[in-house]
Design a protein around this motif. Structure first.
Motif, PDB file in Angstrom:
ATOM      1  N   VAL B  75       0.900  -1.109  -0.035  1.00  0.00           N
ATOM      2  CA  VAL B  75      -0.193  -0.005   0.066  1.00  0.00           C
ATOM      3  C   VAL B  75       0.993   1.210  -0.041  1.00  0.00           C
ATOM      4  CG1 VAL B  75      -1.671   1.202   1.328  1.00  0.00           C
ATOM      5  CG2 VAL B  75      -2.116  -1.117   1.153  1.00  0.00           C
ATOM      6  N   ALA B  76       1.938   1.279   0.910  1.00  0.00           N
ATOM      7  CA  ALA B  76       2.809   2.381   0.822  1.00  0.00           C
ATOM      8  C   ALA B  76       3.292   2.728  -0.674  1.00  0.00           C
ATOM      9  CB  ALA B  76       4.053   2.124   1.872  1.00  0.00           C
ATOM     10  N   VAL B  77       3.850   1.752  -1.483  1.00  0.00           N
ATOM     11  CA  VAL B  77       4.276   2.008  -2.647  1.00  0.00           C
ATOM     12  C   VAL B  77       3.446   2.485  -3.543  1.00  0.00           C
ATOM     13  CG1 VAL B  77       5.352   1.024  -4.845  1.00  0.00           C
ATOM     14  CG2 VAL B  77       5.945   0.089  -2.554  1.00  0.00           C
ATOM     15  N   LEU B  78       2.109   2.050  -3.473  1.00  0.00           N
ATOM     16  CA  LEU B  78       0.942   2.423  -4.401  1.00  0.00           C
ATOM     17  C   LEU B  78       0.555   3.817  -4.105  1.00  0.00           C
ATOM     18  CD1 LEU B  78      -1.359   1.564  -6.282  1.00  0.00           C
ATOM     19  CD2 LEU B  78      -2.688   0.958  -4.081  1.00  0.00           C
ATOM     20  N   ALA B  79       0.465   4.259  -2.571  1.00  0.00           N
ATOM     21  CA  ALA B  79       0.094   5.464  -2.259  1.00  0.00           C
ATOM     22  C   ALA B  79       1.234   6.472  -2.678  1.00  0.00           C
ATOM     23  CB  ALA B  79       0.216   5.582  -0.840  1.00  0.00           C
ATOM     24  N   LEU B  80       2.596   6.135  -2.816  1.00  0.00           N
ATOM     25  CA  LEU B  80       3.559   6.944  -3.129  1.00  0.00           C
ATOM     26  C   LEU B  80       3.347   7.261  -4.536  1.00  0.00           C
ATOM     27  CD1 LEU B  80       5.854   8.774  -1.625  1.00  0.00           C
ATOM     28  CD2 LEU B  80       7.377   7.092  -2.433  1.00  0.00           C
ATOM     29  N   ARG B  81       3.042   6.267  -5.216  1.00  0.00           N
ATOM     30  CA  ARG B  81       2.988   6.430  -6.893  1.00  0.00           C
ATOM     31  C   ARG B  81       1.772   7.274  -7.229  1.00  0.00           C
ATOM     32  NH1 ARG B  81       1.179   1.846 -10.418  1.00  0.00           N
ATOM     33  NH2 ARG B  81       2.370   0.449  -8.985  1.00  0.00           N
ATOM     34  N   PHE B  82       0.825   7.244  -6.290  1.00  0.00           N
ATOM     35  CA  PHE B  82      -0.441   8.426  -6.728  1.00  0.00           C
ATOM     36  C   PHE B  82      -0.181   9.551  -5.876  1.00  0.00           C
ATOM     37  CE2 PHE B  82      -1.922   4.529  -8.603  1.00  0.00           C
ATOM     38  CZ  PHE B  82      -2.501   4.978  -9.504  1.00  0.00           C
ATOM     39  N   ARG B  84       0.388  10.236  -2.719  1.00  0.00           N
ATOM     40  CA  ARG B  84      -0.384  10.491  -1.600  1.00  0.00           C
ATOM     41  C   ARG B  84       0.632  10.160  -0.259  1.00  0.00           C
ATOM     42  NH1 ARG B  84      -6.317   7.724  -2.183  1.00  0.00           N
ATOM     43  NH2 ARG B  84      -6.835   8.839  -3.880  1.00  0.00           N
ATOM     44  N   VAL B  85       1.620  11.332  -0.331  1.00  0.00           N
ATOM     45  CA  VAL B  85       2.753  11.006   0.695  1.00  0.00           C
ATOM     46  C   VAL B  85       2.343  10.767   2.151  1.00  0.00           C
ATOM     47  CG1 VAL B  85       4.886  12.206   1.660  1.00  0.00           C
ATOM     48  CG2 VAL B  85       4.156  12.536  -0.775  1.00  0.00           C
ATOM     49  N   ARG B  86       1.528  11.453   2.597  1.00  0.00           N
ATOM     50  CA  ARG B  86       0.871  10.856   4.025  1.00  0.00           C
ATOM     51  C   ARG B  86       0.529   9.451   4.385  1.00  0.00           C
ATOM     52  NH1 ARG B  86      -2.495  15.738   6.184  1.00  0.00           N
ATOM     53  NH2 ARG B  86      -2.850  14.616   8.311  1.00  0.00           N
ATOM     54  N   LEU B  87      -0.178   9.195   3.295  1.00  0.00           N
ATOM     55  CA  LEU B  87      -0.574   7.657   3.272  1.00  0.00           C
ATOM     56  C   LEU B  87       0.553   6.579   3.257  1.00  0.00           C
ATOM     57  CD1 LEU B  87      -2.840   5.628   3.233  1.00  0.00           C
ATOM     58  CD2 LEU B  87      -3.255   5.804   1.041  1.00  0.00           C
ATOM     59  N   TRP B 146      16.425  -0.485   7.057  1.00  0.00           N
ATOM     60  CA  TRP B 146      16.205  -0.130   5.856  1.00  0.00           C
ATOM     61  C   TRP B 146      14.778   0.894   5.845  1.00  0.00           C
ATOM     62  CZ3 TRP B 146      16.054  -3.621   0.511  1.00  0.00           C
ATOM     63  CH2 TRP B 146      15.946  -2.686  -0.612  1.00  0.00           C
ATOM     64  N   GLY B 147      13.566   0.162   6.272  1.00  0.00           N
ATOM     65  CA  GLY B 147      12.391   0.799   6.402  1.00  0.00           C
ATOM     66  C   GLY B 147      12.348   2.084   7.145  1.00  0.00           C
ATOM     67  N   SER B 148      13.066   2.284   8.174  1.00  0.00           N
ATOM     68  CA  SER B 148      13.116   3.496   8.875  1.00  0.00           C
ATOM     69  C   SER B 148      13.715   4.471   8.272  1.00  0.00           C
ATOM     70  CB  SER B 148      13.974   3.203  10.239  1.00  0.00           C
ATOM     71  OG  SER B 148      13.620   1.961  10.715  1.00  0.00           O
ATOM     72  N   VAL B 149      14.822   4.184   7.591  1.00  0.00           N
ATOM     73  CA  VAL B 149      15.600   5.118   6.569  1.00  0.00           C
ATOM     74  C   VAL B 149      14.735   5.536   5.546  1.00  0.00           C
ATOM     75  CG1 VAL B 149      17.599   5.432   5.144  1.00  0.00           C
ATOM     76  CG2 VAL B 149      17.681   4.104   7.185  1.00  0.00           C
ATOM     77  N   MET B 150      13.951   4.733   5.127  1.00  0.00           N
ATOM     78  CA  MET B 150      12.863   5.004   3.802  1.00  0.00           C
ATOM     79  C   MET B 150      12.114   6.205   4.418  1.00  0.00           C
ATOM     80  SD  MET B 150      13.807   3.950   1.147  1.00  0.00           S
ATOM     81  CE  MET B 150      12.359   4.922   0.315  1.00  0.00           C
ATOM     82  N   ILE B 151      11.483   5.989   5.735  1.00  0.00           N
ATOM     83  CA  ILE B 151      10.590   6.914   6.007  1.00  0.00           C
ATOM     84  C   ILE B 151      11.256   8.332   6.194  1.00  0.00           C
ATOM     85  CG2 ILE B 151       9.406   7.624   8.175  1.00  0.00           C
ATOM     86  CD1 ILE B 151       8.668   4.569   9.036  1.00  0.00           C
ATOM     87  N   ALA B 152      12.322   8.528   6.843  1.00  0.00           N
ATOM     88  CA  ALA B 152      13.160   9.846   6.910  1.00  0.00           C
ATOM     89  C   ALA B 152      13.058  10.257   5.503  1.00  0.00           C
ATOM     90  CB  ALA B 152      14.522   9.239   7.583  1.00  0.00           C
ATOM     91  N   TYR B 153      13.526   9.423   4.482  1.00  0.00           N
ATOM     92  CA  TYR B 153      13.882   9.848   3.156  1.00  0.00           C
ATOM     93  C   TYR B 153      12.526  10.526   2.536  1.00  0.00           C
ATOM     94  CZ  TYR B 153      15.815   9.934  -1.730  1.00  0.00           C
ATOM     95  OH  TYR B 153      16.149  10.343  -2.865  1.00  0.00           O
ATOM     96  N   ILE B 154      11.510   9.708   2.537  1.00  0.00           N
ATOM     97  CA  ILE B 154      10.245  10.140   1.897  1.00  0.00           C
ATOM     98  C   ILE B 154       9.896  11.214   2.777  1.00  0.00           C
ATOM     99  CG2 ILE B 154       7.787   9.460   1.553  1.00  0.00           C
ATOM    100  CD1 ILE B 154       8.746   6.991   1.359  1.00  0.00           C
ATOM    101  N   PHE B 155      10.018  11.649   3.827  1.00  0.00           N
ATOM    102  CA  PHE B 155       9.614  12.711   4.655  1.00  0.00           C
ATOM    103  C   PHE B 155      10.194  13.816   4.432  1.00  0.00           C
ATOM    104  CE2 PHE B 155       9.056  15.162   8.760  1.00  0.00           C
ATOM    105  CZ  PHE B 155       7.642  14.812   8.925  1.00  0.00           C
ATOM    106  N   LYS B 156      11.354  13.626   3.993  1.00  0.00           N
ATOM    107  CA  LYS B 156      12.312  14.727   3.475  1.00  0.00           C
ATOM    108  C   LYS B 156      12.108  15.179   2.034  1.00  0.00           C
ATOM    109  CE  LYS B 156      16.841  16.620   4.183  1.00  0.00           C
ATOM    110  NZ  LYS B 156      18.290  16.115   3.956  1.00  0.00           N
ATOM    111  N   LYS B 157      12.005  14.121   1.128  1.00  0.00           N
ATOM    112  CA  LYS B 157      11.847  14.300  -0.286  1.00  0.00           C
ATOM    113  C   LYS B 157      10.669  14.381  -0.714  1.00  0.00           C
ATOM    114  CE  LYS B 157      16.615  14.174  -0.663  1.00  0.00           C
ATOM    115  NZ  LYS B 157      17.723  14.516  -1.844  1.00  0.00           N
ATOM    116  N   GLY B 158       9.621  13.903  -0.350  1.00  0.00           N
ATOM    117  CA  GLY B 158       8.345  13.560  -0.727  1.00  0.00           C
ATOM    118  C   GLY B 158       8.182  12.408  -1.846  1.00  0.00           C
ATOM    119  N   SER B 159       7.167  12.795  -2.721  1.00  0.00           N
ATOM    120  CA  SER B 159       7.157  11.838  -3.896  1.00  0.00           C
ATOM    121  C   SER B 159       7.600  12.373  -5.161  1.00  0.00           C
ATOM    122  CB  SER B 159       5.537  11.669  -4.239  1.00  0.00           C
ATOM    123  OG  SER B 159       5.358  11.105  -5.361  1.00  0.00           O
ATOM    124  N   THR B 160       9.063  11.643  -5.142  1.00  0.00           N
ATOM    125  CA  THR B 160       9.943  11.883  -6.393  1.00  0.00           C
ATOM    126  C   THR B 160      10.096  10.524  -7.007  1.00  0.00           C
ATOM    127  OG1 THR B 160      11.926  11.608  -5.190  1.00  0.00           O
ATOM    128  CG2 THR B 160      11.001  13.865  -5.497  1.00  0.00           C
TER     129      THR B 160
END
Lengths: 120, 194
Positions: B75-82, B84-87, B146-160
């Motif tokens: 679901v996280a990958v799907l949300a980021l693709r659309f 929806r960063v918070r989801l 790895w997942g914790s690092v990903m959270i920080a990364y997406i939090f900072k960069k958003g949906s790129t």
């Protein structure tokens, strides 16, 4: 349009999740309630696991035969063949070794003579 | 512009295939450990057998936790693709919480076994069991980091495009670990009680 695509993919994930949950529960009940015994039960459990594997590969990992995922599917099939050779081969060889090692020396002698008669 | 985008897409597909090939080598690793476990399963050296110490109900709860975390990773990958960063971040946090729950259950099972004197030194069966299950557990631990690092990364960069690619690779890894667990659950925990 975008919303529609979102919910259709989400539905796919939900279906995969539900199916995997049902199959896990089925395997669990089968083993704990003793509906089947022995080798037949293990075969059914493995079949359930392989079915769940296939569903998750399609719903979660989006494997298919289309261009984008074809090379991934091909490597996966190749690796499954390798894994099957490793697992089945190990069990076969080690069971055979176990059978030979656990016989008494007279029985072993008899067995080897029998093998010699058969020729190599 | 177009050729730059094409080159980027090609690079992403190569990265995905490369990571997939690593996962395939991991299949071979786990296949070897499964083969070892199955060969040594009955060599209990007068110690406990698999049926004596392995609880399928406990493992079933672990299965549900890991399966649910695999679902939320998707679901996280799907949300980021659309976009929806918070989801996406919420689903990723859910993944990590469920993954941590799984790991806690597994470690407390190990602690209890060792506490009763059934450590990996007692018999060949227990060596095979601990090697197989703990190798999976180490993969889960790495996945949690790895997942914790990903959270920080997406939090900072958003949906790129980059964050989507990185999260996709993480989700491949996480789904793969759930697939391995299906077989550990079936062969080790359910197989013990037939």
């Amino acid at each position: 349009m975008s919303n529609h695509a979102f919910s259709s993919i989400l539905l796919r994930y939900i279906f995969g999740f539900g199916a995997a949950l049902c199959l896990s529960a089925a395997g669990y009940l089968l083993a704990t309630e003793k509906w089947l015994e022995g080798k037949g039960a293990m075969a059914v459990l493995l079949a359930l696991a392989v079915l769940q594997l296939t569903i998750q590969l399609i719903c979660f990992l989006h494997l298919g035969l289309r261009d984008r995922s074809r090379s991934r599917t091909a490597t996966l099939i190749f690796v499954f063949i390798m894994a099957a050779i490793i697992v089945v081969g190990s069990i076969w060889i080690m069971n055979n070794l176990d059978y030979r090692m656990s016989t008494s020396s007279e029985a072993m002698n008899e067995y080897m003579q029998l093998q010699n008669k058969k020729g190599f | 512009m177009n050729s730059v985008t094409n080159r980027k897409i090609e690079k992403y597909e190569k990265a995905e295939l490369g990571f997939w090939l690593y996962l395939m080598t991991d299949v071979v690793l786990f296949a070897s450990l499964f083969a070892t476990y199955m060969v040594l399963k009955n060599s209990t050296a007068a110690g406990p057998t698999a049926a004596d110490i392995l609880d399928p109900t406990y493992a079933f709860f672990e299965t549900i936790a890991l399966l649910a975390s695999s679902f939320t990773a998707g679901v996280a990958v799907l949300a980021l693709r659309f976009k929806r960063v918070r989801l996406a971040i919420g689903a990723l946090v859910g993944t990590l919480v469920l993954g941590a729950l799984f790991l806690t259950l597994e470690i407390s099972e190990f602690v209890e076994l060792v506490g009763h004197g059934h450590a990996w030194t007692q018999s060949a069966f227990l060596s095979g069991f601990f090697t197989l299950v703990a190798t999976h557990g180490i993969h889960i631990t790495i996945g949690l980091i790895w997942g914790s690092v990903m959270i920080a990364y997406i939090f900072k960069k958003g949906s790129t495009a980059d964050s989507l690619r990185k999260l996709t690779l993480f989700s491949l890894f996480w789904h793969f670990l759930d697939l391995v667990w299906i077989f550990i659950f079936t062969i080790v925990y359910l197989g013990a009680h037939l």
